[in-house]
Every structure is written in C-alpha cells, then in structure tokens.
Design a protein around this motif. Sequence first.
Motif, PDB file in Angstrom:
ATOM      1  N   UNK A  44       0.859  -1.187   0.000  1.00  0.00           N
ATOM      2  CA  UNK A  44       0.000   0.000   0.000  1.00  0.00           C
ATOM      3  C   UNK A  44       0.891   1.231   0.000  1.00  0.00           C
ATOM      4  N   UNK A  45       0.403   2.308  -0.618  1.00  0.00           N
ATOM      5  CA  UNK A  45       1.232   3.495  -0.791  1.00  0.00           C
ATOM      6  C   UNK A  45       0.355   4.732  -0.859  1.00  0.00           C
ATOM      7  N   UNK A  46       0.815   5.822  -0.282  1.00  0.00           N
ATOM      8  CA  UNK A  46       0.191   7.135  -0.452  1.00  0.00           C
ATOM      9  C   UNK A  46       1.249   8.058  -1.013  1.00  0.00           C
ATOM     10  N   UNK A  70       5.168   2.801  -9.991  1.00  0.00           N
ATOM     11  CA  UNK A  70       5.715   3.561  -8.873  1.00  0.00           C
ATOM     12  C   UNK A  70       6.731   2.693  -8.141  1.00  0.00           C
ATOM     13  N   UNK A  71       7.832   3.291  -7.746  1.00  0.00           N
ATOM     14  CA  UNK A  71       8.852   2.530  -7.022  1.00  0.00           C
ATOM     15  C   UNK A  71       9.055   3.051  -5.610  1.00  0.00           C
ATOM     16  N   UNK A  72       8.186   3.908  -5.136  1.00  0.00           N
ATOM     17  CA  UNK A  72       8.291   4.427  -3.783  1.00  0.00           C
ATOM     18  C   UNK A  72       7.809   5.859  -3.700  1.00  0.00           C
ATOM     19  N   UNK A  73       7.707   6.339  -2.479  1.00  0.00           N
ATOM     20  CA  UNK A  73       7.155   7.671  -2.230  1.00  0.00           C
ATOM     21  C   UNK A  73       8.007   8.781  -2.849  1.00  0.00           C
ATOM     22  N   UNK A  74       9.301   8.686  -2.761  1.00  0.00           N
ATOM     23  CA  UNK A  74      10.182   9.750  -3.249  1.00  0.00           C
ATOM     24  C   UNK A  74      10.776   9.456  -4.625  1.00  0.00           C
TER      25      UNK A  74
END
Length: 79
Positions: A44-46, A70-74
Amino acid sequence: MLIDEQINTPVKCKITQNSLEFSCKTTLGSAFDSYECEQIEGEKLEIGFKSRYLIDALKATETDQVILNLNGVNKPIII
C-alpha cells in the motif's frame, strides 16, 4: 475528478490492494474519486502529485487505460 488546469492543485493518491483513490482540496472545495484496478502489485502506498504534471501526462495518452509504475514515495512515477 475535476481539477482546474490553471491552479496547481496537489493531488493525493492512495493505492490499496485493488483500488486507486485520488483526492484534492482547494479553496473552491474538495474532490474524491476511487477506481477499481485490474492488477496492483506491491505494498500500500500514499503519494502526492502536482496536478498539472498528472493532467499533462494523461492528456498525452491515446487510450482509456494507463499503467502507473511507482517505485516508492520519493521516486518518479512512470505512466
């Protein structure tokens, strides 16, 4: 979801096991949309986006469906 192209509204995207949820708030009000997804892999990701960049990328597509990587938040998103 309606987003004014003239206002650089930040859009929050929440990714769950089987859906994408988009939300944003401006001085004019707030909006929320949820979409069922065929396939979501990973945790899960925001994540937040500048609405202008998201609108430009989606306008450039020639299909009704897109793939978001997507590979991560940043990390940057690939559409």
